[in-house]
Design an enzyme around this catalytic site. Structure first.
Site, PDB file in Angstrom:
ATOM      1  N   HIS A   4      39.690  38.231  43.199  1.00 16.78           N
ATOM      2  CA  HIS A   4      40.382  39.441  43.646  1.00 16.78           C
ATOM      3  C   HIS A   4      39.570  40.657  43.254  1.00 16.78           C
ATOM      4  O   HIS A   4      38.954  40.678  42.198  1.00 16.78           O
ATOM      5  CB  HIS A   4      41.771  39.546  42.995  1.00 16.78           C
ATOM      6  N   ASP A  51      47.445  34.400  47.660  1.00 14.87           N
ATOM      7  CA  ASP A  51      47.348  33.476  48.794  1.00 14.87           C
ATOM      8  C   ASP A  51      47.198  32.022  48.393  1.00 14.87           C
ATOM      9  O   ASP A  51      47.239  31.136  49.249  1.00 14.87           O
ATOM     10  CB  ASP A  51      46.152  33.885  49.671  1.00 14.87           C
TER      11      ASP A  51
HETATM   12  C1  SDX Z   1      44.307  39.501  49.338  1.00 11.25           C
HETATM   13  O1  SDX Z   1      42.935  43.966  47.778  1.00 11.25           O
HETATM   14  C2  SDX Z   1      44.118  43.450  47.694  1.00 11.25           C
HETATM   15  O2  SDX Z   1      44.986  43.893  46.986  1.00 11.25           O
HETATM   16  C3  SDX Z   1      44.315  42.208  48.565  1.00 11.25           C
HETATM   17  C4  SDX Z   1      45.611  41.450  48.394  1.00 11.25           C
HETATM   18  C5  SDX Z   1      46.823  42.257  48.817  1.00 11.25           C
HETATM   19  O3  SDX Z   1      47.936  41.955  48.341  1.00 11.25           O
HETATM   20  O4  SDX Z   1      46.680  43.123  49.732  1.00 11.25           O
HETATM   21  O5  SDX Z   1      45.766  41.045  47.028  1.00 11.25           O
HETATM   22  C6  SDX Z   1      45.633  40.183  49.261  1.00 11.25           C
HETATM   23  O6  SDX Z   1      43.538  39.782  50.229  1.00 11.25           O
HETATM   24  C7  SDX Z   1      43.919  38.539  48.246  1.00 11.25           C
HETATM   25  C8  SDX Z   1      42.467  37.979  48.419  1.00 11.25           C
HETATM   26  C9  SDX Z   1      42.495  36.863  49.489  1.00 11.25           C
HETATM   27  N1  SDX Z   1      41.111  36.425  49.763  1.00 11.25           N
HETATM   28  C10 SDX Z   1      40.653  35.226  49.329  1.00 11.25           C
HETATM   29  O7  SDX Z   1      41.284  34.456  48.609  1.00 11.25           O
HETATM   30  C11 SDX Z   1      39.226  34.903  49.814  1.00 11.25           C
HETATM   31  C12 SDX Z   1      38.406  34.309  48.658  1.00 11.25           C
HETATM   32  N2  SDX Z   1      38.125  35.394  47.676  1.00 11.25           N
HETATM   33  C13 SDX Z   1      36.922  36.127  47.820  1.00 11.25           C
HETATM   34  O8  SDX Z   1      36.289  36.153  49.035  1.00 11.25           O
HETATM   35  C14 SDX Z   1      36.819  37.370  46.927  1.00 11.25           C
HETATM   36  O9  SDX Z   1      37.240  36.995  45.685  1.00 11.25           O
HETATM   37  C15 SDX Z   1      37.539  38.630  47.370  1.00 11.25           C
HETATM   38  C16 SDX Z   1      37.186  39.020  48.743  1.00 11.25           C
HETATM   39  C17 SDX Z   1      39.010  38.462  47.236  1.00 11.25           C
HETATM   40  C18 SDX Z   1      37.124  39.756  46.413  1.00 11.25           C
HETATM   41  O10 SDX Z   1      35.769  39.935  46.599  1.00 11.25           O
HETATM   42  P1  SDX Z   1      34.954  41.064  45.808  1.00 11.25           P
HETATM   43  O11 SDX Z   1      35.845  41.855  44.940  1.00 11.25           O
HETATM   44  O12 SDX Z   1      34.104  41.796  46.790  1.00 11.25           O
HETATM   45  O13 SDX Z   1      34.052  40.207  44.821  1.00 11.25           O
HETATM   46  P2  SDX Z   1      32.619  39.663  45.148  1.00 11.25           P
HETATM   47  O14 SDX Z   1      32.574  39.053  46.507  1.00 11.25           O
HETATM   48  O15 SDX Z   1      31.640  40.730  44.819  1.00 11.25           O
HETATM   49  O16 SDX Z   1      32.524  38.457  44.092  1.00 11.25           O
HETATM   50  C19 SDX Z   1      32.017  38.664  42.758  1.00 11.25           C
HETATM   51  C20 SDX Z   1      31.355  37.339  42.381  1.00 11.25           C
HETATM   52  C21 SDX Z   1      30.284  36.879  43.395  1.00 11.25           C
HETATM   53  O17 SDX Z   1      29.379  36.021  42.703  1.00 11.25           O
HETATM   54  P3  SDX Z   1      27.973  36.688  42.152  1.00 11.25           P
HETATM   55  O18 SDX Z   1      27.304  37.303  43.350  1.00 11.25           O
HETATM   56  O19 SDX Z   1      28.369  37.689  41.095  1.00 11.25           O
HETATM   57  O20 SDX Z   1      27.222  35.500  41.605  1.00 11.25           O
HETATM   58  O21 SDX Z   1      32.349  36.270  42.377  1.00 11.25           O
HETATM   59  C22 SDX Z   1      32.004  35.306  43.398  1.00 11.25           C
HETATM   60  C23 SDX Z   1      31.057  36.000  44.348  1.00 11.25           C
HETATM   61  O22 SDX Z   1      30.239  35.036  44.994  1.00 11.25           O
HETATM   62  N3  SDX Z   1      33.275  34.977  44.051  1.00 11.25           N
HETATM   63  C24 SDX Z   1      33.609  33.745  44.453  1.00 11.25           C
HETATM   64  C25 SDX Z   1      34.902  33.873  44.984  1.00 11.25           C
HETATM   65  N4  SDX Z   1      35.319  35.153  44.892  1.00 11.25           N
HETATM   66  C26 SDX Z   1      34.300  35.831  44.314  1.00 11.25           C
HETATM   67  N5  SDX Z   1      32.927  32.579  44.406  1.00 11.25           N
HETATM   68  C27 SDX Z   1      33.583  31.496  44.915  1.00 11.25           C
HETATM   69  N6  SDX Z   1      34.839  31.525  45.435  1.00 11.25           N
HETATM   70  C28 SDX Z   1      35.521  32.695  45.491  1.00 11.25           C
HETATM   71  N7  SDX Z   1      36.748  32.741  46.007  1.00 11.25           N
END
Ligand code: SDX
Length: 422
Positions: free
Chosen positions: A300, A357
């Site tokens: 998140h 989710d």
């Molecule tokens: C919702 O914003 C809100 O409030 C949203 C929400 C709401 O109520 O409106 O809470 C609802 O959208 C919840 C999120 C639903 N999405 C998912 O579950 C999709 C999977 N999650 C990710 O794609 C990710 O965690 C996000 C999109 C939710 C957040 O992404 P960020 O904040 O841009 O973080 P990032 O992509 O920069 O990740 C930081 C690190 C990275 O690794 P490094 O480059 O540092 O090595 O964490 C890793 C990412 O690769 N990472 C994950 C991951 N989420 C982050 N690695 C594997 N699986 C994951 N799910």
């Protein structure tokens, strides 16, 4: 508050510091470009606040979520969706008379023009419901020209808000019934929002199912400046009407990184189950940078601790599935995946926890909602949040159209050459 000093390009300027009611600190850069010619750049707005808001407070480090100061845990346990919607939109919990009036207004508008019903049934039955719902929502504006203004009178606002809420559940259910070859259901004002939604969907009301949906709607109702709420604000800032702003929010929510994740989680858990339940292999895929797969429902932008909503939904899974006598093996897979991830260095280091989710789809499936409709369920719950963010914005005395700047990195000036010489 004191100012921050910034020295840049040989100039030193002072920028005001803003402090919120929960001691969050922000730097007001509204004078930055005028005084220095310099702008800030922040991919994904990770460090950028778009507004001051009094609607929802999140403390991502401690896993705190409050609507207008009330804790999400208390609201999920003691309140109901219409009451929470009223709270978000108006800032205070309603009196009994105010709540009855709000419910009556939503019931009055729980209908859609036959032309909008025809738009819904003009879609292929297998169309993704988010496409249908966002189309039908913006189509509604054509039938309320008096509400197409971006600057509404108080009376207009009193009408358009319950109208979009009432219409949304009719649209969502009508699309589901169209996909099953059935005609639109009949709303019933004696039911509450969740009960009437199940009535519109299934022609019957089960109080356990309705209460489970009521709680899920409360948990999804708002989440400050998330992607879809920010989209509603950006579209509404041009003074586009609420129908158009909400339709844009629905489309932003559709993305698998946002609300679309609840559908992707179930598809992921089903794939893991079909793959013999080997979730360790899938965790390895999620950690592998060369693999585009991410652990859906995990991580998140704000929460770097448990999403309080995920904790409530996880608990509700057991209660609701037991109550409904539903056995779903993917619940155990989800729990195993969570346990494994939370002890894995990759997830621990990056503070990746289950988000709203991760477990919600397991309940939606047990309630008989089809997988590709899960994000519509998210949109139904989030609607009062979008509306409250839009209302707060249009009522703001210093409303400005959202128009970010950029740093240009393209070609410098060059002259046109005829096609014969290219
Ligand atoms: C919702 O914003 C809100 O409030 C949203 C929400 C709401 O109520 O409106 O809470 C609802 O959208 C919840 C999120 C639903 N999405 C998912 O579950 C999709 C999977 N999650 C990710 O794609 C990710 O965690 C996000 C999109 C939710 C957040 O992404 P960020 O904040 O841009 O973080 P990032 O992509 O920069 O990740 C930081 C690190 C990275 O690794 P490094 O480059 O540092 O090595 O964490 C890793 C990412 O690769 N990472 C994950 C991951 N989420 C982050 N690695 C594997 N699986 C994951 N799910």
């Amino acid at each position: 508050m004191s100012n921050a000093k910034l020295e840049i390009e040989g100039k030193t300027i002072e920028l005001p510091i803003i402090k919120g009611s929960e001691n969050e600190v922000g730097l007001d850069i509204s004078k930055l470009r005028a005084e220095t010619g310099v702008i800030t750049v922040d991919d994904g707005f990770v460090n950028t606040g778009s507004c001051e808001s009094s609607i929802t407070f999140i403390n991502g480090g401690e896993g705190i979520l409050r609507y207008r100061g009330y804790g999400i845990e208390e609201l999920a346990e003691k309140s109901n969706f219409e009451e929470v919607a009223y709270l978000l939109i108006n800032g205070e919990l309603p009196t009994s008379a105010q709540l009855s009036g709000f419910k009556a207004k939503i019931a009055e508008y729980s209908t859609i023009p036959v032309e909008v019903k025809n738009i819904i049934s003009s879609f292929p039955p297998e169309a993704h419901p988010m496409a249908v719902v966002s189309s039908a929502m913006v189509a509604l504006s054509a039938f309320y020209p008096e509400l197409q203004k971006g600057t509404l009178t108080e009376a207009d606002t009193e009408k358009v808000i319950p109208l979009v809420m009432g219409a949304m559940k009719v649209i969502a259910a009508a699309n589901y019934r169209h996909s099953k070859g059935k005609t639109t259901g009949t709303p019933n004002g004696k039911y509450n929002y969740a009960q009437d939604f199940t009535n519109l969907m299934f022609d019957k009301v089960d109080d356990d199912i309705a209460r489970a949906l009521d709680v899920l709607f409360i948990l999804h109702a708002d989440h400050e400046q998330n992607c879809s709420a920010s989209t509603v604000r950006v579209v509404g800032s041009s003074r586009a009407n609420l129908f158009a702003s909400v339709s844009a929010g629905i489309n932003a929510l559709w993305g698998p990184l946002h609300g679309g994740a609840n559908q992707k989680v179930i598809e992921m858990l089903d794939a893991i189950q079909n793959d013999g339940g080997d979730y360790k292999k899938w965790l390895g895929k999620a950690k592998d940078k060369s693999d585009p797969f991410r652990l859906m429902g995990f991580g998140h932008r704000v929460y770097k601790n448990f999403d309080p909503r995920a904790k409530i939904i996880k608990k509700a899974c057991d209660t609701i599935l037991n109550k409904l006598g539903v056995q779903d093996p993917i619940l155990d897979i989800a729990k195993g995946l969570e346990e494994q991830a939370l002890s894995d260095e990759y997830f621990v280091e990056r503070k990746l926890y289950p988000n709203v989710d991760f477990y919600s789809g397991i309940i939606y499936r047990a309630l008989g909602i089809p997988t590709h409709m899960f994000t519509v369920m998210f949109a139904l719950g989030r609607l009062p949040g979008w509306v409250s963010q839009w209302k707060e914005m249009i009522e703001s005395p210093n409303l400005k159209i959202c128009r970010p700047r950029q740093i240009y990195t393209g070609s410098k000036l060059r002259s046109y050459t005829g096609i014969e010489s290219r």
